[in-house]
Design a protein around this motif. Sequence first.
Motif, mmCIF file in Angstrom:
data_model
loop_
_atom_site.group_PDB
_atom_site.id
_atom_site.type_symbol
_atom_site.label_atom_id
_atom_site.label_comp_id
_atom_site.label_asym_id
_atom_site.label_seq_id
_atom_site.Cartn_x
_atom_site.Cartn_y
_atom_site.Cartn_z
ATOM 1 N N MET A 20 0.948 -1.110 0.082
ATOM 2 C CA MET A 20 0.135 -0.177 0.090
ATOM 3 C C MET A 20 0.864 1.262 0.077
ATOM 4 S SD MET A 20 -1.530 0.514 4.000
ATOM 5 C CE MET A 20 -1.229 -1.232 4.425
ATOM 6 N N ARG A 21 0.314 2.206 -0.526
ATOM 7 C CA ARG A 21 0.987 3.365 -0.590
ATOM 8 C C ARG A 21 1.541 4.144 0.955
ATOM 9 N NH1 ARG A 21 -3.063 6.759 -3.845
ATOM 10 N NH2 ARG A 21 -4.286 4.908 -3.179
ATOM 11 N N PRO A 22 2.517 4.474 0.859
ATOM 12 C CA PRO A 22 2.993 5.236 2.387
ATOM 13 C C PRO A 22 1.830 6.156 2.961
ATOM 14 C CG PRO A 22 4.847 5.195 0.892
ATOM 15 C CD PRO A 22 3.484 4.991 0.003
ATOM 16 N N ALA A 23 1.217 7.100 2.051
ATOM 17 C CA ALA A 23 0.235 7.914 2.845
ATOM 18 C C ALA A 23 -1.004 7.307 3.445
ATOM 19 C CB ALA A 23 -0.217 8.655 1.793
ATOM 20 N N ILE A 24 -1.176 5.960 2.632
ATOM 21 C CA ILE A 24 -2.431 5.253 3.353
ATOM 22 C C ILE A 24 -2.078 4.659 4.632
ATOM 23 C CG2 ILE A 24 -3.864 3.377 2.886
ATOM 24 C CD1 ILE A 24 -4.087 4.249 0.072
ATOM 25 N N ARG A 25 -0.896 4.065 4.713
ATOM 26 C CA ARG A 25 -0.332 3.467 5.779
ATOM 27 C C ARG A 25 -0.155 4.417 6.840
ATOM 28 N NH1 ARG A 25 2.519 -1.294 6.746
ATOM 29 N NH2 ARG A 25 2.896 -1.467 4.254
ATOM 30 N N SER A 26 0.280 5.674 6.594
ATOM 31 C CA SER A 26 0.639 6.608 7.552
ATOM 32 C C SER A 26 -0.919 7.115 8.312
ATOM 33 C CB SER A 26 1.073 7.983 7.119
ATOM 34 O OG SER A 26 1.344 8.895 7.789
ATOM 35 N N ALA A 27 -1.841 7.072 7.326
ATOM 36 C CA ALA A 27 -3.175 7.508 7.763
ATOM 37 C C ALA A 27 -3.850 6.610 8.816
ATOM 38 C CB ALA A 27 -4.114 7.624 6.455
ATOM 39 N N LEU A 28 -3.428 5.374 8.115
ATOM 40 C CA LEU A 28 -4.092 4.096 9.069
ATOM 41 C C LEU A 28 -3.358 4.139 10.469
ATOM 42 C CD1 LEU A 28 -4.296 1.298 6.628
ATOM 43 C CD2 LEU A 28 -6.112 2.498 7.755
ATOM 44 N N GLU A 29 -2.203 4.594 10.673
ATOM 45 C CA GLU A 29 -1.344 4.407 11.665
ATOM 46 C C GLU A 29 -1.955 5.682 12.743
ATOM 47 O OE1 GLU A 29 2.647 4.816 10.375
ATOM 48 O OE2 GLU A 29 2.751 2.596 10.102
ATOM 49 N N TYR A 30 -2.256 6.862 11.883
ATOM 50 C CA TYR A 30 -2.783 7.857 12.702
ATOM 51 C C TYR A 30 -4.217 7.565 13.347
ATOM 52 C CZ TYR A 30 -4.257 12.752 13.690
ATOM 53 O OH TYR A 30 -4.576 13.888 14.294
ATOM 54 N N ALA A 31 -5.104 6.989 12.342
ATOM 55 C CA ALA A 31 -6.273 6.773 12.917
ATOM 56 C C ALA A 31 -6.148 5.400 14.218
ATOM 57 C CB ALA A 31 -7.021 5.802 11.785
ATOM 58 N N ALA A 32 -5.180 4.870 14.200
ATOM 59 C CA ALA A 32 -5.126 4.108 15.318
ATOM 60 C C ALA A 32 -4.700 4.703 16.725
ATOM 61 C CB ALA A 32 -3.866 3.038 14.972
ATOM 62 N N GLU A 33 -3.663 5.787 16.285
ATOM 63 C CA GLU A 33 -3.388 6.733 17.648
ATOM 64 C C GLU A 33 -4.689 7.288 18.153
ATOM 65 O OE1 GLU A 33 -0.633 10.455 18.440
ATOM 66 O OE2 GLU A 33 0.011 8.981 17.210
ATOM 67 N N LEU A 34 -5.399 7.847 17.030
ATOM 68 C CA LEU A 34 -6.575 8.677 17.495
ATOM 69 C C LEU A 34 -7.618 7.828 18.481
ATOM 70 C CD1 LEU A 34 -7.126 10.727 14.189
ATOM 71 C CD2 LEU A 34 -6.515 11.640 16.239
ATOM 72 N N THR A 35 -7.685 6.420 17.896
ATOM 73 C CA THR A 35 -8.623 5.618 18.730
ATOM 74 C C THR A 35 -8.032 5.338 20.013
ATOM 75 O OG1 THR A 35 -9.080 4.398 16.464
ATOM 76 C CG2 THR A 35 -9.622 3.096 18.479
ATOM 77 N N ARG A 36 -6.694 5.216 20.182
ATOM 78 C CA ARG A 36 -6.332 4.895 21.757
ATOM 79 C C ARG A 36 -6.521 6.304 22.480
ATOM 80 N NH1 ARG A 36 -2.013 2.968 18.444
ATOM 81 N NH2 ARG A 36 -0.649 4.635 18.894
ATOM 82 N N ARG A 37 -6.646 7.431 21.966
ATOM 83 C CA ARG A 37 -6.995 8.607 22.514
ATOM 84 C C ARG A 37 -8.276 8.824 22.638
ATOM 85 N NH1 ARG A 37 -3.635 13.337 20.474
ATOM 86 N NH2 ARG A 37 -2.374 12.354 18.939
ATOM 87 N N ASN A 38 -9.156 7.815 22.326
ATOM 88 C CA ASN A 38 -10.655 8.034 22.271
ATOM 89 C C ASN A 38 -11.213 8.975 21.554
ATOM 90 O OD1 ASN A 38 -11.084 5.981 24.146
ATOM 91 N ND2 ASN A 38 -10.505 7.154 25.815
ATOM 92 N N ARG A 39 -10.643 9.288 20.647
ATOM 93 C CA ARG A 39 -11.132 10.459 19.447
ATOM 94 C C ARG A 39 -11.545 9.527 18.167
ATOM 95 N NH1 ARG A 39 -5.995 14.380 19.058
ATOM 96 N NH2 ARG A 39 -7.469 15.378 17.506
ATOM 97 N N LEU A 40 -12.622 8.701 18.618
ATOM 98 C CA LEU A 40 -13.080 7.866 17.641
ATOM 99 C C LEU A 40 -13.812 8.435 16.257
ATOM 100 C CD1 LEU A 40 -14.840 5.396 20.250
ATOM 101 C CD2 LEU A 40 -12.551 5.373 19.320
ATOM 102 N N VAL A 41 -14.520 9.434 16.363
ATOM 103 C CA VAL A 41 -15.223 10.037 15.249
ATOM 104 C C VAL A 41 -13.836 10.578 14.368
ATOM 105 C CG1 VAL A 41 -16.417 11.992 14.531
ATOM 106 C CG2 VAL A 41 -17.091 10.765 16.274
ATOM 107 N N GLU A 42 -13.049 11.118 14.833
ATOM 108 C CA GLU A 42 -11.876 11.578 13.913
ATOM 109 C C GLU A 42 -10.916 10.286 13.505
ATOM 110 O OE1 GLU A 42 -9.381 15.040 15.633
ATOM 111 O OE2 GLU A 42 -10.569 14.291 17.471
ATOM 112 N N ALA A 43 -10.768 9.353 14.150
ATOM 113 C CA ALA A 43 -10.144 8.261 13.717
ATOM 114 C C ALA A 43 -10.741 7.599 12.514
ATOM 115 C CB ALA A 43 -10.092 7.099 14.874
#
Length: 60
Positions: free
Chosen positions: A1-24
């Motif tokens: 997968m493209r690096p930008a997609i991987r980066s976005a998924l990693e960021y979504a995971a971080e947002l999830t761990r911070r309970n920012r579920l809508v943003e994630a």
Amino acid sequence: MRPAIRSALEYAAELTRRNRLVEALAVGEAAINQATDDEQPEIRQWLADHIDDFTGKDAH
């Protein structure tokens, strides 16, 4: 997968761990929607392999 997609998924995971579920969800959905059909299986596998990144727990 493209690096930008991987980066976005990693960021979504971080947002999830911070309970920012809508943003994630928004970040993850946008990344997945940008993926080509060829990238979809790799994204599914990445998500399965990194489930603990979203929960903050070790799956093993």
